[in-house]
Design a protein around this motif. Structure first.
Motif, PDB file in Angstrom:
ATOM      1  N   LEU A 173       1.041  -1.116  -0.048  1.00 48.34           N
ATOM      2  CA  LEU A 173      -0.157  -0.019   0.115  1.00 48.34           C
ATOM      3  C   LEU A 173       0.875   1.112   0.011  1.00 48.34           C
ATOM      4  O   LEU A 173       0.594   2.306  -0.739  1.00 48.34           O
ATOM      5  CB  LEU A 173      -0.905  -0.194   1.233  1.00 48.34           C
ATOM      6  N   ILE A 174       2.001   1.200   0.728  1.00 48.92           N
ATOM      7  CA  ILE A 174       2.880   2.345   0.788  1.00 48.92           C
ATOM      8  C   ILE A 174       3.530   2.523  -0.682  1.00 48.92           C
ATOM      9  O   ILE A 174       3.568   3.641  -1.189  1.00 48.92           O
ATOM     10  CB  ILE A 174       4.026   2.081   1.916  1.00 48.92           C
ATOM     11  N   TYR A 175       4.012   1.361  -1.158  1.00 38.17           N
ATOM     12  CA  TYR A 175       4.447   1.749  -2.644  1.00 38.17           C
ATOM     13  C   TYR A 175       3.691   2.098  -3.633  1.00 38.17           C
ATOM     14  O   TYR A 175       3.836   2.798  -4.485  1.00 38.17           O
ATOM     15  CB  TYR A 175       5.064   0.007  -2.856  1.00 38.17           C
ATOM     16  N   THR A 176       2.359   1.941  -3.429  1.00 35.59           N
ATOM     17  CA  THR A 176       1.444   2.318  -4.189  1.00 35.59           C
ATOM     18  C   THR A 176       1.165   3.928  -4.141  1.00 35.59           C
ATOM     19  O   THR A 176       0.993   4.500  -5.119  1.00 35.59           O
ATOM     20  CB  THR A 176      -0.152   1.766  -3.959  1.00 35.59           C
ATOM     21  N   MET A 177       1.160   4.466  -2.785  1.00 34.52           N
ATOM     22  CA  MET A 177       1.290   5.675  -2.500  1.00 34.52           C
ATOM     23  C   MET A 177       2.450   6.441  -3.146  1.00 34.52           C
ATOM     24  O   MET A 177       2.299   7.603  -3.651  1.00 34.52           O
ATOM     25  CB  MET A 177       1.026   6.095  -1.006  1.00 34.52           C
ATOM     26  N   PHE A 178       3.439   5.723  -2.849  1.00 34.29           N
ATOM     27  CA  PHE A 178       4.840   6.402  -3.429  1.00 34.29           C
ATOM     28  C   PHE A 178       5.641   5.482  -4.396  1.00 34.29           C
ATOM     29  O   PHE A 178       6.377   4.718  -3.813  1.00 34.29           O
ATOM     30  CB  PHE A 178       5.689   6.542  -2.012  1.00 34.29           C
ATOM     31  N   PRO A 179       5.161   5.700  -5.500  1.00 34.39           N
ATOM     32  CA  PRO A 179       5.733   4.684  -6.464  1.00 34.39           C
ATOM     33  C   PRO A 179       7.227   4.690  -6.483  1.00 34.39           C
ATOM     34  O   PRO A 179       8.023   3.616  -7.027  1.00 34.39           O
ATOM     35  CB  PRO A 179       5.280   5.146  -7.742  1.00 34.39           C
ATOM     36  N   LYS A 180       7.923   6.056  -6.189  1.00 39.99           N
ATOM     37  CA  LYS A 180       9.407   6.078  -6.340  1.00 39.99           C
ATOM     38  C   LYS A 180       9.985   4.987  -5.322  1.00 39.99           C
ATOM     39  O   LYS A 180      11.149   4.705  -5.549  1.00 39.99           O
ATOM     40  CB  LYS A 180       9.834   7.333  -6.197  1.00 39.99           C
ATOM     41  N   LEU A 181       9.588   5.079  -4.323  1.00 35.37           N
ATOM     42  CA  LEU A 181       9.961   4.141  -3.214  1.00 35.37           C
ATOM     43  C   LEU A 181      10.147   2.608  -3.820  1.00 35.37           C
ATOM     44  O   LEU A 181      11.271   1.715  -3.428  1.00 35.37           O
ATOM     45  CB  LEU A 181       9.167   4.104  -1.869  1.00 35.37           C
ATOM     46  N   LYS A 182       9.051   2.141  -4.400  1.00 32.88           N
ATOM     47  CA  LYS A 182       9.186   0.816  -4.991  1.00 32.88           C
ATOM     48  C   LYS A 182      10.070   0.559  -5.889  1.00 32.88           C
ATOM     49  O   LYS A 182      11.017  -0.346  -6.056  1.00 32.88           O
ATOM     50  CB  LYS A 182       7.838   0.572  -5.451  1.00 32.88           C
ATOM     51  N   GLU A 183      10.351   1.621  -6.748  1.00 36.00           N
ATOM     52  CA  GLU A 183      11.329   1.512  -7.852  1.00 36.00           C
ATOM     53  C   GLU A 183      12.698   1.171  -7.238  1.00 36.00           C
ATOM     54  O   GLU A 183      13.606   0.824  -7.797  1.00 36.00           O
ATOM     55  CB  GLU A 183      11.261   2.731  -8.718  1.00 36.00           C
ATOM     56  N   ARG A 184      13.019   1.947  -6.085  1.00 35.93           N
ATOM     57  CA  ARG A 184      14.370   1.894  -5.669  1.00 35.93           C
ATOM     58  C   ARG A 184      14.230   1.260  -4.196  1.00 35.93           C
ATOM     59  O   ARG A 184      15.007   1.622  -3.246  1.00 35.93           O
ATOM     60  CB  ARG A 184      14.636   3.461  -5.132  1.00 35.93           C
ATOM     61  N   ALA A 185      13.500   0.104  -3.952  1.00 33.50           N
ATOM     62  CA  ALA A 185      13.356  -0.346  -2.599  1.00 33.50           C
ATOM     63  C   ALA A 185      14.616  -1.092  -2.072  1.00 33.50           C
ATOM     64  O   ALA A 185      14.924  -1.022  -0.794  1.00 33.50           O
ATOM     65  CB  ALA A 185      12.274  -1.663  -2.875  1.00 33.50           C
ATOM     66  N   GLN A 221      17.455   0.176  -2.752  1.00 30.23           N
ATOM     67  CA  GLN A 221      18.608   1.388  -2.636  1.00 30.23           C
ATOM     68  C   GLN A 221      18.567   1.803  -1.265  1.00 30.23           C
ATOM     69  O   GLN A 221      17.789   1.888  -0.353  1.00 30.23           O
ATOM     70  CB  GLN A 221      18.232   2.256  -3.726  1.00 30.23           C
ATOM     71  N   SER A 222      19.897   2.111  -0.790  1.00 22.99           N
ATOM     72  CA  SER A 222      20.238   2.792   0.352  1.00 22.99           C
ATOM     73  C   SER A 222      19.398   3.802   0.670  1.00 22.99           C
ATOM     74  O   SER A 222      19.441   5.025  -0.288  1.00 22.99           O
ATOM     75  CB  SER A 222      21.725   2.989   0.655  1.00 22.99           C
ATOM     76  N   ALA A 223      18.999   4.257   1.752  1.00 18.08           N
ATOM     77  CA  ALA A 223      18.065   5.517   2.004  1.00 18.08           C
ATOM     78  C   ALA A 223      19.054   6.862   2.137  1.00 18.08           C
ATOM     79  O   ALA A 223      18.593   7.836   1.848  1.00 18.08           O
ATOM     80  CB  ALA A 223      17.397   5.360   3.524  1.00 18.08           C
ATOM     81  N   GLY A 224      20.163   6.349   2.546  1.00 25.53           N
ATOM     82  CA  GLY A 224      21.144   7.596   2.498  1.00 25.53           C
ATOM     83  C   GLY A 224      21.681   8.292   0.939  1.00 25.53           C
ATOM     84  O   GLY A 224      22.117   9.474   0.893  1.00 25.53           O
ATOM     85  N   THR A 225      21.366   7.589   0.057  1.00 26.91           N
ATOM     86  CA  THR A 225      21.318   8.053  -1.374  1.00 26.91           C
ATOM     87  C   THR A 225      20.001   8.756  -2.064  1.00 26.91           C
ATOM     88  O   THR A 225      20.259   9.307  -2.936  1.00 26.91           O
ATOM     89  CB  THR A 225      21.880   6.864  -2.172  1.00 26.91           C
ATOM     90  N   LEU A 226      19.120   8.862  -1.018  1.00 29.08           N
ATOM     91  CA  LEU A 226      17.868   9.623  -1.520  1.00 29.08           C
ATOM     92  C   LEU A 226      18.106  11.218  -1.670  1.00 29.08           C
ATOM     93  O   LEU A 226      18.826  11.686  -0.663  1.00 29.08           O
ATOM     94  CB  LEU A 226      16.762   9.191  -0.586  1.00 29.08           C
ATOM     95  N   SER A 227      17.361  11.858  -2.507  1.00 24.94           N
ATOM     96  CA  SER A 227      17.146  13.281  -2.472  1.00 24.94           C
ATOM     97  C   SER A 227      16.421  13.772  -0.896  1.00 24.94           C
ATOM     98  O   SER A 227      15.709  12.861  -0.503  1.00 24.94           O
ATOM     99  CB  SER A 227      16.441  13.784  -3.496  1.00 24.94           C
ATOM    100  N   GLY A 228      16.342  15.041  -0.885  1.00 25.13           N
ATOM    101  CA  GLY A 228      15.661  15.437   0.497  1.00 25.13           C
ATOM    102  C   GLY A 228      14.108  15.002   0.127  1.00 25.13           C
ATOM    103  O   GLY A 228      13.465  14.626   1.373  1.00 25.13           O
ATOM    104  N   GLY A 229      13.499  15.123  -0.772  1.00 23.45           N
ATOM    105  CA  GLY A 229      12.067  15.133  -1.049  1.00 23.45           C
ATOM    106  C   GLY A 229      11.942  13.439  -0.961  1.00 23.45           C
ATOM    107  O   GLY A 229      10.914  13.046  -0.534  1.00 23.45           O
TER     108      GLY A 229
END
Length: 239
Positions: free
Chosen positions: A118-130, A132-140
């Motif tokens: 359900l979270i991945y449906t709300m935030f598709p970008k998170l599923k694409e990078r599941a 990936q290390s959170a430390g590499t993400l942008s601020g948004g």
């Protein structure tokens, strides 16, 4: 309709006998989006931290679902259906996105797969990078992950502390759209925000804090059109 949360005459601060909150009164109904604005030092973040148990009120009540939770620890408040997303240090940078989400469901027993999807449906970008290390993400993207992790427990109330801080205008718009989408699912949201105009435009109601007090309260659209609020907090001069 009974309020989901009521803050009654609360005094609180970081140093004993030095209260930043000076008798705050605040409420939110189930499914509402209520924003809290005001100048720096007005007590906005202090209010959110006090509601969530990171600070104990020196006086007053915090009623959540009919129970006075004033003085309870955050882990006890989480179990009652409230989650909090701080302004900074809100993800585990060394863990993957998926691991961060799983950390959000640490109090649940059994599978969290359905909620994660359900979270991945709300935030598709998170599923694409599941993976990936959170430390590499942008601020948004970090803000999206922080909200997603909080939503893993399917809370009734979500406290967001300055989610647009230090983000570019484009990312700010994205985050606000995500907040509206989360609220549309039925989650009540308290939005503490420095971007007063955008926050009030999307809020059902708003509170203006000044010197630790709830100086003005009303519907979001009414506060936007209030000359005093416009001049002092929205940067719009009176005509």
């Amino acid at each position: 309709m009974a309020n989901l949360l009521e803050v009654e005459n609360v005094y609180a601060g970081y140093i004993k006998d030095l209260n930043i909150l000076q008798g705050i009164n605040f409420s939110i109904e189930a499914h509402e989006l209520v924003t809290v604005i005001g100048p720096n030092g007005a007590g906005k973040s202090t209010l959110a931290k006090t509601i969530f148990g990171l600070l104990s009120p020196n006086q007053g009540k915090i009623i959540f679902k009919g129970e006075n939770i004033a003085g309870l620890k955050p882990n006890e408040i989480v179990k009652r259906g409230m989650c909090y997303v701080p302004q900074i240090v809100n993800v585990f940078p060394s863990l993957t996105i998926e691991e961060n989400l799983e950390m959000g469901a640490y109090t649940l027993s059994g599978s969290n797969k359905k909620q994660k999807e359900l979270i991945y449906t709300m935030f598709p970008k998170l599923k694409e990078r599941a993976k990936q290390s959170a430390g590499t993400l942008s601020g948004g993207e970090r803000q999206m992950l922080a909200m997603g992790r909080a939503l893993m427990l399917d809370p009734d109330l979500l406290l967001l502390d300055e989610p647009s801080a230090a983000l570019s205008p484009i990312l700010v718009n994205n985050i606000f759209e995500q907040i509206k989408a989360v609220n549309a699912t039925g989650k009540a949201i308290v939005l503490v925000e420095q971007n007063a105009k955008k926050a009030l435009m999307m809020a059902h109601r708003g509170y203006v804090l000044e010197n630790g007090k709830d100086a003005i309260e009303g519907e979001g659209k009414d506060l936007l059109n209030n000359p005093q609020v416009a001049e002092l907090y929205l940067g719009i001069e009176k005509k």
